[in-house]
Design a protein around this motif. Structure first.
Motif, PDB file in Angstrom:
ATOM      1  N   CYS A   1      -6.269 -21.731  11.247  1.00  0.00           N
ATOM      2  CA  CYS A   1      -6.552 -20.573  12.094  1.00  0.00           C
ATOM      3  C   CYS A   1      -6.614 -19.265  11.328  1.00  0.00           C
ATOM      4  N   GLY A   2      -6.190 -19.266  10.068  1.00  0.00           N
ATOM      5  CA  GLY A   2      -6.252 -18.039   9.297  1.00  0.00           C
ATOM      6  C   GLY A   2      -4.889 -17.588   8.823  1.00  0.00           C
ATOM      7  N   PHE A   3      -4.814 -16.316   8.445  1.00  0.00           N
ATOM      8  CA  PHE A   3      -3.544 -15.710   8.051  1.00  0.00           C
ATOM      9  C   PHE A   3      -2.885 -15.067   9.264  1.00  0.00           C
ATOM     10  N   LYS A   4      -1.604 -15.276   9.382  1.00  0.00           N
ATOM     11  CA  LYS A   4      -0.823 -14.674  10.469  1.00  0.00           C
ATOM     12  C   LYS A   4       0.133 -13.645   9.884  1.00  0.00           C
ATOM     13  N   ALA A   5       0.097 -12.424  10.453  1.00  0.00           N
ATOM     14  CA  ALA A   5       0.967 -11.359   9.961  1.00  0.00           C
ATOM     15  C   ALA A   5       2.411 -11.663  10.329  1.00  0.00           C
ATOM     16  N   MET A   6       3.291 -11.588   9.336  1.00  0.00           N
ATOM     17  CA  MET A   6       4.701 -11.861   9.566  1.00  0.00           C
ATOM     18  C   MET A   6       5.458 -10.601   9.982  1.00  0.00           C
ATOM     19  N   GLU A   7       4.861  -9.421   9.709  1.00  0.00           N
ATOM     20  CA  GLU A   7       5.462  -8.162  10.119  1.00  0.00           C
ATOM     21  C   GLU A   7       4.354  -7.265  10.663  1.00  0.00           C
ATOM     22  N   THR A   8       4.730  -6.209  11.348  1.00  0.00           N
ATOM     23  CA  THR A   8       3.755  -5.263  11.867  1.00  0.00           C
ATOM     24  C   THR A   8       3.462  -4.217  10.811  1.00  0.00           C
ATOM     25  N   MET A   9       2.182  -4.078  10.433  1.00  0.00           N
ATOM     26  CA  MET A   9       1.828  -3.122   9.398  1.00  0.00           C
ATOM     27  C   MET A   9       1.927  -1.692   9.896  1.00  0.00           C
ATOM     28  N   TYR A  10       1.490  -1.447  11.141  1.00  0.00           N
ATOM     29  CA  TYR A  10       1.469  -0.090  11.668  1.00  0.00           C
ATOM     30  C   TYR A  10       2.277  -0.022  12.948  1.00  0.00           C
ATOM     31  N   ASP A  11       3.162   0.939  13.020  1.00  0.00           N
ATOM     32  CA  ASP A  11       3.980   1.130  14.223  1.00  0.00           C
ATOM     33  C   ASP A  11       3.149   1.765  15.332  1.00  0.00           C
TER      34      ASP A  11
ATOM     35  N   PHE B   1       0.856  -1.182   0.000  1.00  0.00           N
ATOM     36  CA  PHE B   1       0.000   0.000   0.000  1.00  0.00           C
ATOM     37  C   PHE B   1       0.897   1.239   0.000  1.00  0.00           C
ATOM     38  N   GLN B   2       0.583   2.173  -0.903  1.00  0.00           N
ATOM     39  CA  GLN B   2       1.324   3.436  -0.969  1.00  0.00           C
ATOM     40  C   GLN B   2       0.381   4.573  -1.309  1.00  0.00           C
ATOM     41  N   LYS B   3       0.777   5.772  -0.899  1.00  0.00           N
ATOM     42  CA  LYS B   3       0.068   6.984  -1.280  1.00  0.00           C
ATOM     43  C   LYS B   3       1.113   8.012  -1.683  1.00  0.00           C
TER      44      LYS B   3
ATOM     45  N   ASP C   1       0.719   8.297   4.800  1.00  0.00           N
ATOM     46  CA  ASP C   1       1.532   8.651   3.637  1.00  0.00           C
ATOM     47  C   ASP C   1       2.769   7.770   3.500  1.00  0.00           C
ATOM     48  N   GLU C   2       2.993   6.888   4.478  1.00  0.00           N
ATOM     49  CA  GLU C   2       4.158   6.011   4.439  1.00  0.00           C
ATOM     50  C   GLU C   2       3.808   4.692   3.779  1.00  0.00           C
ATOM     51  N   GLU C   3       4.767   4.149   3.075  1.00  0.00           N
ATOM     52  CA  GLU C   3       4.558   2.853   2.426  1.00  0.00           C
ATOM     53  C   GLU C   3       4.306   1.776   3.462  1.00  0.00           C
ATOM     54  N   VAL C   4       3.388   0.869   3.143  1.00  0.00           N
ATOM     55  CA  VAL C   4       3.100  -0.271   4.010  1.00  0.00           C
ATOM     56  C   VAL C   4       3.277  -1.553   3.203  1.00  0.00           C
ATOM     57  N   VAL C   5       4.129  -2.423   3.687  1.00  0.00           N
ATOM     58  CA  VAL C   5       4.304  -3.757   3.102  1.00  0.00           C
ATOM     59  C   VAL C   5       3.855  -4.761   4.145  1.00  0.00           C
ATOM     60  N   LYS C   6       2.980  -5.659   3.751  1.00  0.00           N
ATOM     61  CA  LYS C   6       2.456  -6.642   4.698  1.00  0.00           C
ATOM     62  C   LYS C   6       2.583  -8.038   4.112  1.00  0.00           C
ATOM     63  N   ILE C   7       3.116  -8.944   4.911  1.00  0.00           N
ATOM     64  CA  ILE C   7       3.276 -10.338   4.490  1.00  0.00           C
ATOM     65  C   ILE C   7       2.520 -11.208   5.478  1.00  0.00           C
TER      66      ILE C   7
END
Length: 610
Positions: A600-610, A512-514, A582-588
Motif C-alpha cells: 500500500c505504500g509508505f505509512k507515516a509513523m508521526e505527524t509531520m505538521y501540527d 528537514f531544517q531551516k 522554521d521548525e525542525e521536521v522529523v518524519k519516519i
C-alpha cells in the motif's frame, strides 16, 4: 500491382448514417486507393451563409478512412476540384495535394474543443461504425460555419502555430522566454548570423548557441546547461546559419505556412521584410559546400487575444549555395557569379522548403509536464552522497527543474551498485559523482550540475565553499556526515535535508531544517528506537555480500524501494519549503501492506505538521 478490395460492412454502415444529414450528398461510393492505402468517399456539403468568406456554400470534400474502420484514422480533406484552398485555424497545411491528385492535404482538426464544435458539445469521438463517420461530418459542418463567420478560435484560446510540415528526425532547439523577448525588443538588427552546435551524444539535435548581426558582431548569446556548453568546449560541430526576425507568423493564404521559396518571400513581404536581399547580403559567409540553417523568428502570444511575449523560431535547411567552381556559366568565380547562380539555379521560386522540427527548450517549456515549486528550482543545491538514494534524488530533482546542483562523493561505481543505481554499465570503475553529473546533463539541456570527488568532512577552511549553497541534502545515511555539517556555522539560513533508509528499505527517515546551523540530536533521538527495532527484526537475517572472501554484508533493498523512498523524500522536501517552516521536521515512514498482503505504500509513523 493493383489491390482489389471489397467495401466492408462497417464502411457501408458509416456511409448510410450520412443519409440523416440533409446538407450532405454523396457523389461517389467508397473507393480503395492503392497509392495511400485508404478508403475514400467523395461528397458535397451545402451550407447557408450570408458571406462565403472562405468556404463556398457548396463545397467538395473527401472522407478518408483506414481499411480497419471503425478502427484506425478518419480524416476529412478538401477536394482538389473544389474552391476551398485556404488554410485556417485548426487545420493541417492545405497548400499541397496528395499523390493521387484527389484531395488537398488540409485535414480538418475536429477532435479539439474549439468553437467550431461547441454546438455539438464537447463529446468524445465515438467508436462504432454507425456513429464515427457521422460524428466527423457533423463537426465538419460546424467547422465550416464557424470558418465563414471567423469564429474558429476564441481570443482566450491557447495560441496555435500553423502547420509547417516539419521533418521530425532532426531537432533544432532554441531557448526563449519573456526575458529574452525583452532583450530582442532592444536589439535593432532584424537579421544576421547564428551558430548552432550539435549534441555530441545525438548528432540529430542542433542547439541555437549564439546570434550575431550582419557584421558578425555578437548580439545575443544563448544560455544552456553543461550539455551544450561542454560540446562547445570539446570542439563540437558548429553549424553557421542565417537568422531573420519578422513581426508575425510567416503565413500565406490566411494561416498556411510557406511550402515554397516563393511563398516564404510573400510571407516576409507582408511584414515589409526583403528576404531575397538579406540572403544575398549574408550568403557569402556560407559558401563552403554544406547545407546551412535559416532561422525564421517571429513573436507569438500565449493566447490568440494576448500580447506577444516570446520569440518563436522555425528552421529551414537551405540548399547548398554556389561555391568553388559552381558559378553561373560565363561568369568568374566571385560573389557576383555565385549570386547569379543562386538566383537562377538554387533559390528557384518553386523550391520546396525543408522545414525542420524546431522546439523551445527553455526550462519553463520542457518542465511543463512536471516540475517542483519555483523556490526549490532556483536553489543552489548540494547533494552529498551519489549512491543509490543520492542518484535517485538527484535524477528526480533534475527532471523536475532543479539544475544548479553539485554532487559530492568520493566513491567509485561497482557492478553490485547497478541493481539500484541510476548509472549504467559504462560508468563502472569511475567516480560516482562525476559519472552521475554526466548523466544529469543528458537528462536536461539546462542542467549545470558539477561534481566534487571527495568525502565530505568538516574543515574550517571549506566553510566559505559550502556557504554558497541554499539547500544541503545528505543522502549518505552516515551519522558522521550530519555531525560534520552540524559543526559549521553559516552566514545565512540554509535548508538542510537528510534522507536515509532502514534495513530492507522497510523504513524511511527524513529530516528537514531551516536555520544557521544543523541540529542533529533531536533527529538521532527520534530515530534511535526504530533503529534498535530493526536490529531485532533482522537479527537472524542472512545479509547478502559481494562475491566470496572477507565478510562484507550488503544493504538489502531493490530499485523500486529506492525510487519509492526518493519520491517520498522529494515530496516532503517540497512541502517543507512551500510551508516556509522554521521548525525542525522529523518524519519516519514505514512500508505497509493490507490484510490481503498487497503493498500500500509508505505509512507515516508521526505527524509531520501540527
Amino acid at each position: 500491382m493493383q489491390i482489389v478490395k471489397q467495401v466492408t460492412h462497417e464502411l457501408k454502415v458509416g456511409r448510410r448514417a450520412l443519409d440523416a444529414l440533409e446538407s450532405v450528398s454523396i457523389i461517389n461510393d467508397w473507393q480503395w486507393d492503392n497509392s495511400v492505402e485508404k478508403w475514400h468517399l467523395e461528397l458535397t456539403i451545402r451550407i447557408e451563409c450570408e458571406t462565403e468568406t472562405y468556404v463556398p456554400n457548396l463545397s467538395l470534400w473527401y472522407i478518408v478512412a483506414d481499411d480497419s474502420y471503425p478502427k484506425g484514422t478518419v480524416k476529412i480533406y478538401p477536394s482538389q476540384n473544389g474552391n476551398f484552398k485556404y488554410t485556417l485555424y485548426h487545420q493541417s497545411n492545405n497548400g499541397n495535394v496528395v499523390d493521387n491528385g484527389l484531395w488537398r492535404t488540409g485535414a480538418l482538426c475536429l477532435d479539439l474543443n474549439i468553437q467550431a464544435t461547441q454546438k455539438v458539445g464537447r463529446d468524445e469521438e465515438p467508436s462504432t461504425a454507425d456513429e464515427r463517420i457521422f460524428w466527423h461530418v457533423s463537426r465538419a459542418l460546424e467547422w465550416i460555419l464557424c470558418a465563414n463567420s471567423e469564429k474558429l478560435v476564441n481570443l482566450s484560446e491557447p495560441f496555435e502555430l500553423p502547420d509547417f510540415n516539419e521533418r521530425l528526425l532532426t531537432i533544432v532547439a532554441f531557448n526563449e522566454d519573456i526575458i529574452s523577448y525583452m532583450q530582442w525588443e532592444s536589439i535593432d538588427s532584424t537579421f544576421g548570423y547564428v551558430d548552432l552546435i550539435s549534441n555530441n551524444l545525438n548528432k540529430s539535435i542542433f542547439a541555437v548557441f549564439e546570434f550575431r548581426d550582419q557584421n558578425n558582431k555578437r548580439i545575443l548569446p544563448v544560455k544552456w546547461g553543461c550539455s551544450f556548453s561542454e560540446a562547445e568546449k570539446n570542439n563540437g560541430e558548429i553549424n553557421k546559419g542565417i537568422w531573420i526576425l519578422i513581426n508575425g507568423a510567416p503565413v500565406v493564404k490566411y494561416w498556411q505556412a510557406p511550402n515554397t521559396f516563393e511563398e516564404l518571400l510573400e510571407a516576409c513581404k507582408e511584414y515589409d521584410f526583403d528576404l531575397k536581399s538579406v540572403l544575398e547580403s549574408l550568403s557569402k559567409e556560407l559558401r563552403d559546400g554544406k547545407r546551412h540553417f535559416l532561422l525564421v523568428g517571429f513573436p507569438i502570444p500565449q493566447t490568440f487575444g494576448g500580447e506577444n511575449e516570446i520569440i518563436h523560431w522555425k528552421a529551414i535547411r537551405l540548399p547548398i549555395l554556389s561555391f568553388g567552381k559552381k558559378v553561373q556559366k560565363g561568369f568568374r568565380e566571385n560573389e557576383k557569379g555565385y549570386l547569379l547562380r543562386d538566383k537562377l539555379s538554387v533559390f528557384k521560386k518553386n523550391m520546396k522548403l525543408d522545414w525542420y522540427n524546431s522546439q523551445n527548450w527553455n526550462e519553463n517549456e520542457i518542465n511543463n509536464r512536471g516540475r517542483v515549486d519555483k523556490s526549490l528550482r532556483t536553489m543552489n543545491t548540494l547533494v552529498i552522497g551519489a549512491g543509490s538514494i543520492g542518484s535517485a534524488v538527484a535524477e528526480i530533482l533534475t527532471r523536475a527543474g532543479v539544475y544548479n546542483m553539485d554532487i559530492q562523493d568520493f566513491d567509485i561505481l561497482e557492478i553490485g551498485n547497478l541493481s539500484r543505481h541510476s548509472l549504467e554499465f559504462s560508468s563502472l570503475g569511475k567516480s560516482k559523482s562525476k559519472e552521475l553529473v554526466k548523466y544529469l546533463h543528458r537528462l536536461n539541456p539546462n542542467s549545470i550540475a558539477s561534481s566534487i570527488e571527495e568525502k565530505f568532512s568538516f574543515n574550517e577552511d571549506d566553510d566559505q565553499l559550502i556557504n554558497k549553497y541554499d539547500l544541503i541534502i545528505d543522502c549518505t545515511g552516515e551519522n558522521s556526515v550530519l555531525m560534520d555539517i552540524s559543526k559549521i556555522k553559516f552566514e545565512r539560513k540554509k535548508i538542510f535535508a537528510s534522507v536515509s533508509i532502514g534495513l530492507a528499505a522497510k523504513r524511511l527517515y527524513l529530516l528537514f531544517q531551516k536555520s544557521y546551523y544543523l541540529e542533529v540530536n533531536n533527529f538521532f533521538d527520534k530515530i534511535s528506537p526504530y533503529l534498535h527495532l530493526e536490529r531485532e527484526e533482522f537479527k537472524d537475517y542472512k545479509f547478502p555480500r559481494d562475491g566470496i572472501g572477507c565478510w562484507s554484508p550488503l544493504f538489502p533493498a531493490r530499485q523500486d524501494d529506492i525510487l519509492l523512498a526518493a519520491s517520498t523524500f522529494i515530496k516532503g522536501l517540497e512541502r517543507f519549503i512551500e510551508s516556509d517552516c522554521d521548525e525542525e521536521v522529523v518524519k519516519i515512514y514505514e512500508q505497509y501492506y493490507n490484510d490481503e498482503g498487497y503493498f500500500c505504500g509508505f505509512k507515516a509513523m508521526e505527524t509531520m505538521y501540527d
